[in-house]
Design an enzyme around this catalytic site. Sequence first.
Site, mmCIF file in Angstrom:
data_model
loop_
_atom_site.group_PDB
_atom_site.id
_atom_site.type_symbol
_atom_site.label_atom_id
_atom_site.label_comp_id
_atom_site.label_asym_id
_atom_site.label_seq_id
_atom_site.Cartn_x
_atom_site.Cartn_y
_atom_site.Cartn_z
ATOM 1 N N ASP A 1 0.840 -1.201 0.000
ATOM 2 C CA ASP A 1 0.000 0.000 0.000
ATOM 3 C C ASP A 1 0.875 1.251 0.000
ATOM 4 O OD1 ASP A 1 -2.861 1.171 0.675
ATOM 5 O OD2 ASP A 1 -1.420 2.239 1.945
ATOM 6 N N HIS B 1 -7.819 9.363 -1.895
ATOM 7 C CA HIS B 1 -7.167 9.252 -0.583
ATOM 8 C C HIS B 1 -8.039 9.790 0.559
ATOM 9 C CE1 HIS B 1 -2.873 9.073 1.249
ATOM 10 N NE2 HIS B 1 -3.775 8.800 2.155
ATOM 11 N N TYR C 1 2.778 9.822 -0.067
ATOM 12 C CA TYR C 1 3.839 9.253 0.783
ATOM 13 C C TYR C 1 5.241 9.564 0.244
ATOM 14 C CZ TYR C 1 -0.015 6.390 2.658
ATOM 15 O OH TYR C 1 -1.200 5.954 3.199
HETATM 16 N N1 LIG Z 1 -5.732 5.923 3.618
HETATM 17 C C1 LIG Z 1 -5.219 6.684 4.560
HETATM 18 O O1 LIG Z 1 -5.617 7.857 4.749
HETATM 19 C C2 LIG Z 1 -4.132 6.141 5.436
HETATM 20 C C3 LIG Z 1 -3.817 6.788 6.640
HETATM 21 C C4 LIG Z 1 -2.827 6.228 7.445
HETATM 22 C C5 LIG Z 1 -2.182 5.062 7.048
HETATM 23 N N2 LIG Z 1 -2.489 4.462 5.855
HETATM 24 C C6 LIG Z 1 -1.802 3.224 5.406
HETATM 25 O O2 LIG Z 1 -1.883 2.246 6.430
HETATM 26 C C7 LIG Z 1 -0.570 1.808 6.780
HETATM 27 C C8 LIG Z 1 -0.517 1.380 8.232
HETATM 28 O O3 LIG Z 1 -0.922 2.403 9.100
HETATM 29 P P1 LIG Z 1 0.099 3.245 10.020
HETATM 30 O O4 LIG Z 1 1.420 3.246 9.378
HETATM 31 O O5 LIG Z 1 -0.582 4.546 10.278
HETATM 32 O O6 LIG Z 1 0.084 2.486 11.430
HETATM 33 P P2 LIG Z 1 0.243 0.985 11.952
HETATM 34 O O7 LIG Z 1 0.594 0.049 10.864
HETATM 35 O O8 LIG Z 1 -0.951 0.705 12.805
HETATM 36 O O9 LIG Z 1 1.450 1.144 12.959
HETATM 37 C C9 LIG Z 1 2.773 1.399 12.545
HETATM 38 C C10 LIG Z 1 3.611 1.581 13.793
HETATM 39 O O10 LIG Z 1 3.563 0.386 14.586
HETATM 40 C C11 LIG Z 1 4.884 -0.123 14.795
HETATM 41 N N3 LIG Z 1 4.792 -1.594 14.647
HETATM 42 C C12 LIG Z 1 4.646 -2.302 13.516
HETATM 43 N N4 LIG Z 1 4.563 -3.615 13.775
HETATM 44 C C13 LIG Z 1 4.670 -3.752 15.125
HETATM 45 C C14 LIG Z 1 4.662 -4.863 15.998
HETATM 46 N N5 LIG Z 1 4.515 -6.102 15.542
HETATM 47 N N6 LIG Z 1 4.789 -4.626 17.328
HETATM 48 C C15 LIG Z 1 4.916 -3.368 17.806
HETATM 49 N N7 LIG Z 1 4.936 -2.276 17.021
HETATM 50 C C16 LIG Z 1 4.813 -2.458 15.682
HETATM 51 C C17 LIG Z 1 5.763 0.514 13.756
HETATM 52 O O11 LIG Z 1 7.046 0.773 14.284
HETATM 53 P P3 LIG Z 1 8.372 0.115 13.629
HETATM 54 O O12 LIG Z 1 8.552 0.763 12.301
HETATM 55 O O13 LIG Z 1 9.405 0.495 14.640
HETATM 56 O O14 LIG Z 1 8.113 -1.360 13.550
HETATM 57 C C18 LIG Z 1 5.049 1.852 13.498
HETATM 58 O O15 LIG Z 1 5.482 2.819 14.443
HETATM 59 C C19 LIG Z 1 0.294 3.034 6.436
HETATM 60 O O16 LIG Z 1 1.651 2.728 6.418
HETATM 61 C C20 LIG Z 1 -0.307 3.431 5.126
HETATM 62 O O17 LIG Z 1 0.152 2.577 4.091
HETATM 63 C C21 LIG Z 1 -3.480 4.978 5.069
#
Ligand SMILES: NC(=O)c1ccc[n+]([C@@H]2O[C@H](COP(=O)([O-])OP(=O)(O)OC[C@H]3O[C@@H](n4cnc5c(N)ncnc54)[C@H](OP(=O)(O)O)[C@@H]3O)[C@@H](O)[C@H]2O)c1
Length: 280
Positions: free
Chosen positions: A48, A111, A53
């Site tokens: 994704d 988005h 980004y």
């Molecule tokens: N459509 C939209 O508007 C929108 C908005 C936000 C996000 N997104 C998409 O959704 C994806 C995921 O959401 P997100 O990045 O906001 O948050 P997330 O995936 O819920 O959390 C990411 C965070 O959690 C940590 N993490 C990952 N795996 C872990 C584990 N097993 N144990 C403990 N901590 C862990 C990571 O740190 P480390 O890097 O240190 O592992 C990072 O700080 C984004 O990357 C993006 O592609 C879309």
Amino acid sequence: MNAIASVLSVAAKDAKIPLLGLGTWDLRGRTCARMVEAALRLGYRAIDTAEMYDNEREVGEGLHGSGLKRGEVFVTTKVWPSHFAPRELERAARDSLKRLQLREVDLLLLHWPNPQIPLADTLGALCKVKRDGLARHIGVSNFTVNLVEEAVRLSTEPLVCNQIECHPFLDQSKVIAACRKHGMAVIAYSPIARGDARNDKLLARIGAAHNKTAAQVCLRYLAQQEIAVIPRTSKEARLAENAAIFDFSLSVAEMKEIAGLIRRDGRVVDWSYSGCMQWD
Ligand SMILES: NC(=O)c1ccc[n+]([C@@H]2O[C@H](COP(=O)([O-])OP(=O)(O)OC[C@H]3O[C@@H](n4cnc5c(N)ncnc54)[C@H](OP(=O)(O)O)[C@@H]3O)[C@@H](O)[C@H]2O)c1
């Protein structure tokens, strides 16, 4: 990685969206390319990204570096709301493809909603981009119940998903129900609440009973409801951890307990920056 994890998907209209993908927000440069390639080598089959980004080039490098055939990976990108005027949307989609070095993406999303531009015009352009072969499937992101209804009414091509913030701390039941009513998949972003889930005592306790971490229980909770998850990590060891969620299941009682984690201030992503609150 369990081979099954690579093939599990949510069916929505004519799309099969992998239940597990790698989120890439905030992954930049070499780290991004390396993580995408490592995830694909491990068995992830969905990535994704978004024009916002600023990492599509590196995502493309990771994709090509993995050696997988194009048809084996489900690639999602998103058009930023400032490009929702029809001509700009088409140009944004073409620019994304150039950066990704792809002829088409598997899923192209709006988005965030943009109240400044008529949704009918934007959806018309999104449908055209699909018909022109730049995207196999199209969908939306951050759409509320009312906007899902409006989008479905206005779109001449099937909308296959709504990508929304979704994790146990946030009540998204109404918008999930609206998506299901229209046969749209729900893709959970921030599925581990930007890391908050790792510190939750209930998730950790349930995890201990299954020999899993709190983050794994959190992801499993969503996947078990056929909600696709796209956790992001910058650490290779966590790629495997986040993928090991298909070799156990949560009991009905455990699912109920986790559902009780909903809180009023559960959002981790701030909607106000995109100016979207007025749509609710
Ligand atoms: N459509 C939209 O508007 C929108 C908005 C936000 C996000 N997104 C998409 O959704 C994806 C995921 O959401 P997100 O990045 O906001 O948050 P997330 O995936 O819920 O959390 C990411 C965070 O959690 C940590 N993490 C990952 N795996 C872990 C584990 N097993 N144990 C403990 N901590 C862990 C990571 O740190 P480390 O890097 O240190 O592992 C990072 O700080 C984004 O990357 C993006 O592609 C879309």
